[in-house]
Scaffold this motif. Structure first.
Motif, PDB file in Angstrom:
ATOM      1  N   GLN A 180      31.520  51.272 -22.304  1.00  0.00           N
ATOM      2  CA  GLN A 180      32.456  50.640 -23.238  1.00  0.00           C
ATOM      3  C   GLN A 180      33.699  51.508 -23.490  1.00  0.00           C
ATOM      4  O   GLN A 180      34.623  51.090 -24.166  1.00  0.00           O
ATOM      5  CB  GLN A 180      31.773  50.349 -24.565  1.00  0.00           C
ATOM      6  N   PHE A 187      37.268  52.358 -27.450  1.00  0.00           N
ATOM      7  CA  PHE A 187      36.246  51.471 -26.913  1.00  0.00           C
ATOM      8  C   PHE A 187      36.800  50.053 -26.780  1.00  0.00           C
ATOM      9  O   PHE A 187      37.538  49.575 -27.643  1.00  0.00           O
ATOM     10  CB  PHE A 187      35.030  51.401 -27.856  1.00  0.00           C
ATOM     11  N   GLY A 220      35.279  46.044 -26.192  1.00  0.00           N
ATOM     12  CA  GLY A 220      34.025  45.313 -26.313  1.00  0.00           C
ATOM     13  C   GLY A 220      33.113  45.798 -27.418  1.00  0.00           C
ATOM     14  O   GLY A 220      31.934  45.467 -27.443  1.00  0.00           O
ATOM     15  N   MET A 221      33.648  46.593 -28.362  1.00  0.00           N
ATOM     16  CA  MET A 221      32.868  47.087 -29.499  1.00  0.00           C
ATOM     17  C   MET A 221      33.612  46.733 -30.783  1.00  0.00           C
ATOM     18  O   MET A 221      34.834  46.636 -30.787  1.00  0.00           O
ATOM     19  CB  MET A 221      32.710  48.616 -29.438  1.00  0.00           C
ATOM     20  N   ARG A 273      28.142  46.263 -29.904  1.00  0.00           N
ATOM     21  CA  ARG A 273      28.660  45.780 -28.630  1.00  0.00           C
ATOM     22  C   ARG A 273      28.835  44.266 -28.762  1.00  0.00           C
ATOM     23  O   ARG A 273      27.888  43.562 -29.101  1.00  0.00           O
ATOM     24  CB  ARG A 273      27.653  46.100 -27.525  1.00  0.00           C
ATOM     25  N   ASP A 316      30.308  43.010 -22.840  1.00  0.00           N
ATOM     26  CA  ASP A 316      30.153  44.008 -21.781  1.00  0.00           C
ATOM     27  C   ASP A 316      31.434  44.057 -20.968  1.00  0.00           C
ATOM     28  O   ASP A 316      32.008  43.016 -20.635  1.00  0.00           O
ATOM     29  CB  ASP A 316      28.974  43.667 -20.866  1.00  0.00           C
TER      30      ASP A 316
END
Length: 127
Positions: free
Chosen positions: A52, A67, A69-70, A84, A87
């Motif tokens: 990530q 990051f 996707g977080m 998360r 992905d």
């Protein structure tokens, strides 16, 4: 570091350690990418979800990690919680044991930015 959806600025004196890519004669499917760790003064190592990480730097005296996707979900009990939500890598390149939730102790983190706005620590704690 470029503006990113989620950036964690770790406390002063932290640095990053990245494992070297493992390249045996045959690929190992499902192990995920090499690890990324934040190293704290005193030697404590905390793993990060490498798959990530979209940008990272520790040249300014403290580790900063961006990051994709977080999301930052705030505090749960005494921990900062991140989840998360997407992905970034194809399923075949990810570990089946990858975590959906990352937690950090507040004393590990100097600041959290979302879309280049500081969202933690709360303003009252900053004064």
């Amino acid at each position: 570091m470029h503006p990113s959806p989620l950036v964690i600025e770790f406390v002063a004196g932290t640095r990053l350690r990245r494992e070297a890519p493992f390249s045996p004669g045959l690929p190992i499917v499902g192990n995920g990418p090499p690890g990324t760790f934040v190293i704290f003064p005193g030697g404590r190592q905390v793993p990060l979800p490498t798959d990530q990480v979209i940008d990272s730097d520790d040249g300014g005296g403290a580790a900063q990690v961006a990051f994709g996707g977080m999301r930052f979900d705030g505090m749960e009990g005494d921990l900062l919680v991140f989840r998360r939500v997407k992905d970034l890598w194809p399923e075949a390149q990810l570990s089946p044991e990858r975590g959906r939730r990352m937690t950090l102790e507040p004393e590990m983190v100097a600041a959290i930015r979302v879309d280049d706005v500081v969202v933690w620590p709360p303003r009252e704690r900053m004064n």
